[in-house]
Design a protein around this motif. Structure first.
Motif, PDB file in Angstrom:
ATOM      1  N   THR A  18       0.888  -1.162  -0.197  1.00 57.26           N
ATOM      2  CA  THR A  18      -0.081   0.101   0.089  1.00 57.26           C
ATOM      3  C   THR A  18       0.804   1.401  -0.085  1.00 57.26           C
ATOM      4  N   ARG A  19       2.176   1.160   0.204  1.00 57.49           N
ATOM      5  CA  ARG A  19       2.783   2.315   0.604  1.00 57.49           C
ATOM      6  C   ARG A  19       4.362   2.084  -0.070  1.00 57.49           C
ATOM      7  N   ALA A  42      -1.869   1.916  -7.871  1.00 54.71           N
ATOM      8  CA  ALA A  42      -0.561   2.369  -8.828  1.00 54.71           C
ATOM      9  C   ALA A  42       0.315   1.248  -8.483  1.00 54.71           C
ATOM     10  N   ASP A  43       0.075   0.020  -8.334  1.00 54.54           N
ATOM     11  CA  ASP A  43       0.960  -0.943  -8.120  1.00 54.54           C
ATOM     12  C   ASP A  43       1.733  -1.866  -8.937  1.00 54.54           C
ATOM     13  N   THR A  91       4.080 -11.765  -5.935  1.00 57.65           N
ATOM     14  CA  THR A  91       3.608 -11.291  -4.527  1.00 57.65           C
ATOM     15  C   THR A  91       2.287 -11.668  -4.253  1.00 57.65           C
ATOM     16  N   SER A  92       1.870 -11.078  -3.212  1.00 58.62           N
ATOM     17  CA  SER A  92       0.600 -11.579  -2.834  1.00 58.62           C
ATOM     18  C   SER A  92      -0.499 -11.043  -3.786  1.00 58.62           C
ATOM     19  N   TYR A  93      -1.614 -11.336  -3.511  1.00 61.52           N
ATOM     20  CA  TYR A  93      -2.713 -10.830  -4.534  1.00 61.52           C
ATOM     21  C   TYR A  93      -3.104  -9.435  -4.407  1.00 61.52           C
ATOM     22  N   LEU A  94      -2.380  -8.776  -3.317  1.00 63.35           N
ATOM     23  CA  LEU A  94      -2.703  -7.020  -3.358  1.00 63.35           C
ATOM     24  C   LEU A  94      -2.140  -6.455  -4.386  1.00 63.35           C
ATOM     25  N   MET A  95      -0.685  -7.155  -4.814  1.00 59.49           N
ATOM     26  CA  MET A  95      -0.267  -6.388  -5.877  1.00 59.49           C
ATOM     27  C   MET A  95      -0.235  -7.333  -7.230  1.00 59.49           C
ATOM     28  N   GLY A  96      -0.112  -8.660  -6.926  1.00 60.03           N
ATOM     29  CA  GLY A  96      -0.163  -9.440  -8.160  1.00 60.03           C
ATOM     30  C   GLY A  96       0.824  -9.594  -9.194  1.00 60.03           C
ATOM     31  N   TRP A  97       2.041  -9.442  -8.729  1.00 62.58           N
ATOM     32  CA  TRP A  97       3.076  -9.232  -9.504  1.00 62.58           C
ATOM     33  C   TRP A  97       3.675 -10.834  -9.933  1.00 62.58           C
TER      34      TRP A  97
END
Lengths: 321, 321
Positions: A18-19, A42-43, A91-97
Motif C-alpha cells: 500500500t505504500r 498504482a501498484d 507477490t501476494s494478491y494485493l499487488m499481483g506481480w
C-alpha cells in the motif's frame, strides 16, 4: 556550496502493498532524506518505478544534489524474489506481480547498478548490519504485520532456499492452528492467529459489548494495548497469538538451532506480544534457549537493509568495473 | 602379496546406543571390510574406543594390512556433537555422554587424524556424496528410528546451528502432537507419534485381539507391513504417523525452502510410511512442492558418511602438513 563527489549516494526503497518508501543515504549509510507515497491504485511495476523516479528526483533536489549523485539503488519487494536474477517471482494478491524483472527496470530507469530482495530479508539485513542482531551470524528476523514472514541469517548470510521461498513461516502448522490446506495468496494457518488480520478476527469472534469498552473493529495494536490494561478478553487474544508464535519460534529453533529471534513488523514490535511470547517460550527452555528481542530499527528495518544492500551493490560494481 | 601404499585406508565408525559398527574403506571409499559389536553394558567413551581398537585390528588383519595402513578415522555419535572441537556435547540417556572429547581420544588411540559429527549429520553426508541426494545442494535427511532427527544440508554443507543442535525435529510441535513441555532426554512430541517407540505405543493404545491377528507388542515395521495388508487398525496408526511426519516436513520446507527430503532410518525406509506421507504432503502442493524419497543407502547411510568424512580428514590433514 561544496559539491559532493560524483556517485557517493545511494537509494534504499521499501515497496509495500500500500505504500512506497524511499531513503537517500550517504556512503556511510546515514539517511539524508526520506520520501513516501501511496501505491494504492498504482501498484503495477511500471507505476512503481515511475513513482520511484519522482521520489528520487525530489530527494536529490531537496538535498541540493545533482542528478548523477547516485552510485546504486536497492529495493525490497513484498514477495518471493530471486536476488540473483533480480526478478520478483510472485507477490501476494494485493499487488499481483508475477516474474517482474525489477532490477533491470531500475537499472534502466536510474542508470546505476541495482539490487532487489524480499522485504523481510532486507529487514533482516538491516537488523544484522545496524540493528538488534549486530555481530550475530545466526538469527531469524520475524516480521509480524498483516502477514507473518521470516528472514533467516545463517553464517552471516541470508538463507534464500532452493526457489527463493525460505521463511514462509506464516503457513506453519502448529497445535491450535487450522489444518485445512490453504490456496496460494490466501493467509496461512499461523497468520490466522498471529497476523494483524488474524488477531482482529480472533477478537471479533469473541467480542461482546459486555466484555470490553473497545469496539468490535479494533486494530491488533489497540487490542494488545487493551490487554496491557488487563482486559480479560484482550488478554485471551494476546495469549493465543503469543502461544502460537512461541510454538513457531520453538519449531524454528529446533530445526535451525538459532540463538536469537528478532521480532519486527507493526505488530511484532508491540511489547505485550514480545514479553508474553518470551514467557511461553521459557516453559520449554529445557530444549530451546533462544533469546527473543524486539527489532531495534522498527519501521525502518526494511529501508535500512535496502540502504546497506545498495551500498554493497555500489562497492561490488565498482570492484568489477 | 602386494603391499598397499602406506596410509591409504580409512575407518568409518557408527557409534549407536546399542551397537558399534565399523567399516574399512580404501582411498576411493570402497568398503573392504565390516565389523560390529554390541555396546550394551559397555557404552562409556573409554569402552567404546577400546571396542573400536579391537574392531580396527580385526579389520586390518582380515584385509592382510599392516597396522600403519590407516590415514584417518571418523565417527558418528548419537548426540549433539561439536564437529569443530570434536567433542560430543550430549547424548541421550541411553549412553549418557556429556562433553566427551571423542576426536582427541580417537587420535590418541589410533595415531591418525580423526573427525566426529552427529550420526544423523553423517547419514546426510552419506546420502549427499553417494546416495539419494547426489548433486543436490539443499536437502534434509530425516532419520526415523527409535527417535526422529534431521540432518540439514544447505549450499552443499551441513548446517549445525549456533550450539551444534540443529535438526532436533523430533520435538517439533504440530497439530495432533502433545503440547506438554518435555524434559531433556525424554522423547519429543513428534517422536511420540512418528518414532519407533511412539508407533508401538499408538498401536498398543488402540490394540484389541478382535481387530488384528498381530500381537499387542508388535514392532513398528510389523505394524506398517500389516497396514500394507489392509488391516484397518494398522492403517490408522500408519495414517497418524504419516500425517504428523508430513506436517513436520511441510513446516521445515516452509522455513528452509528445501526441494528434497530423504527418508532414512530403520522405520523411515519403510515404503508404506514414505508413500503415505508423500500423498498427504501432496494435499499442500499449492504451497510446498518438496520431493520426498527414501534413502538410497539404508542402514549404511551413517557409515558411508563416516567414510567420506574420514577421507576428507585425511586429505585436509595432508594439505595442512
Amino acid at each position: 556550496m561544496t559539491q559532493e563527489p560524483h556517485g557517493q549516494f545511494v537509494i534504499g526503497a521499501d515497496i509495500g502493498a500500500t505504500r512506497l518508501r524511499l531513503a537517500l543515504a550517504d556512503g556511510e549509510g546515514s539517511i539524508k532524506g526520506r520520501w513516501s507515497a501511496s501505491t494504492v491504485g498504482a501498484d503495477g511495476a511500471a507505476s512503481i518505478v515511475g513513482l520511484m523516479r519522482a521520489g528520487v528526483d525530489t530527494l536529490l533536489r531537496a538535498a541540493s544534489l545533482p542528478s548523477d549523485s547516485l552510485s546504486a539503488i536497492a529495493a525490497g519487494a513484498p514477495g518471493i524474489t530471486n536476488a540473483d536474477s533480480g526478478v520478483v517471482i510472485a507477490t501476494s494478491y494485493l499487488m499481483g506481480w508475477r516474474d517482474v524483472p525489477l532490477r533491470q527496470l531500475l537499472e534502466t530507469e536510474f542508470g546505476v547498478p541495482a539490487s532487489v530482495d524480499n522485504d523481510v530479508n532486507l529487514a533482516a539485513i538491516g537488523e544484522h548490519r545496524a540493528g538488534a542482531a549486530q555481530g550475530i551470524s545466526d538469527f531469524v528476523f520475524l516480521a509480524i504485520g498483516t502477514g507473518v514472514g521470516a528472514g533467516i541469517v545463517l553464517n552471516g548470510r541470508l538463507h534464500h532456499g532452493t526457489n527463493w521461498g525460505a521463511g514462509e513461516i506464516g503457513y506453519m502448522l502448529v497445535p491450535g492452528a487450522s489444518e485445512a490446506p490453504v490456496e496460494r495468496s490466501k493467509p496461512g494457518a499461523l497468520e490466522g492467529i498471529v497476523g494483524g488480520e488474524g488477531i482482529k478476527s480472533q477478537w471479533q469472534s469473541r467480542w461482546s459489548e459486555k466484555l470490553t469498552t473497545l469496539p468490535r473493529d479494533a486494530t491488533a495494536t489497540q487490542i494488545f494495548d487493551h490487554a496491557l490494561q488487563s482486559n480479560p478478553l484482550a488478554q485471551e487474544v494476546l495469549q493465543l497469538a503469543s502461544r502460537t508464535l512461541a510454538y513457531a519460534i520453538y519449531n524454528t529453533s529446533l530445526m535451525l538451532n538459532s540463538s536469537l529471534f528478532v521480532l519486527g513488523g507493526t505488530i511484532g514490535i508491540h511489547p505485550a506480544l514480545c514479553d508474553t511470547t518470551r514467557l511461553i517460550l521459557h516453559e520449554r527452555s529445557a530444549r530451546v534457549q533462544s533469546e527473543l528481542i524486539p527489532s531495534a530499527l522498527g519501521a525502518d528495518a526494511q529501508l535500512t537493509g535496502a540502504i546497506f544492500l545498495a551500498l554493497d551493490t555500489a562497492t561490488r560494481k565498482l570492484a568489477l568495473a
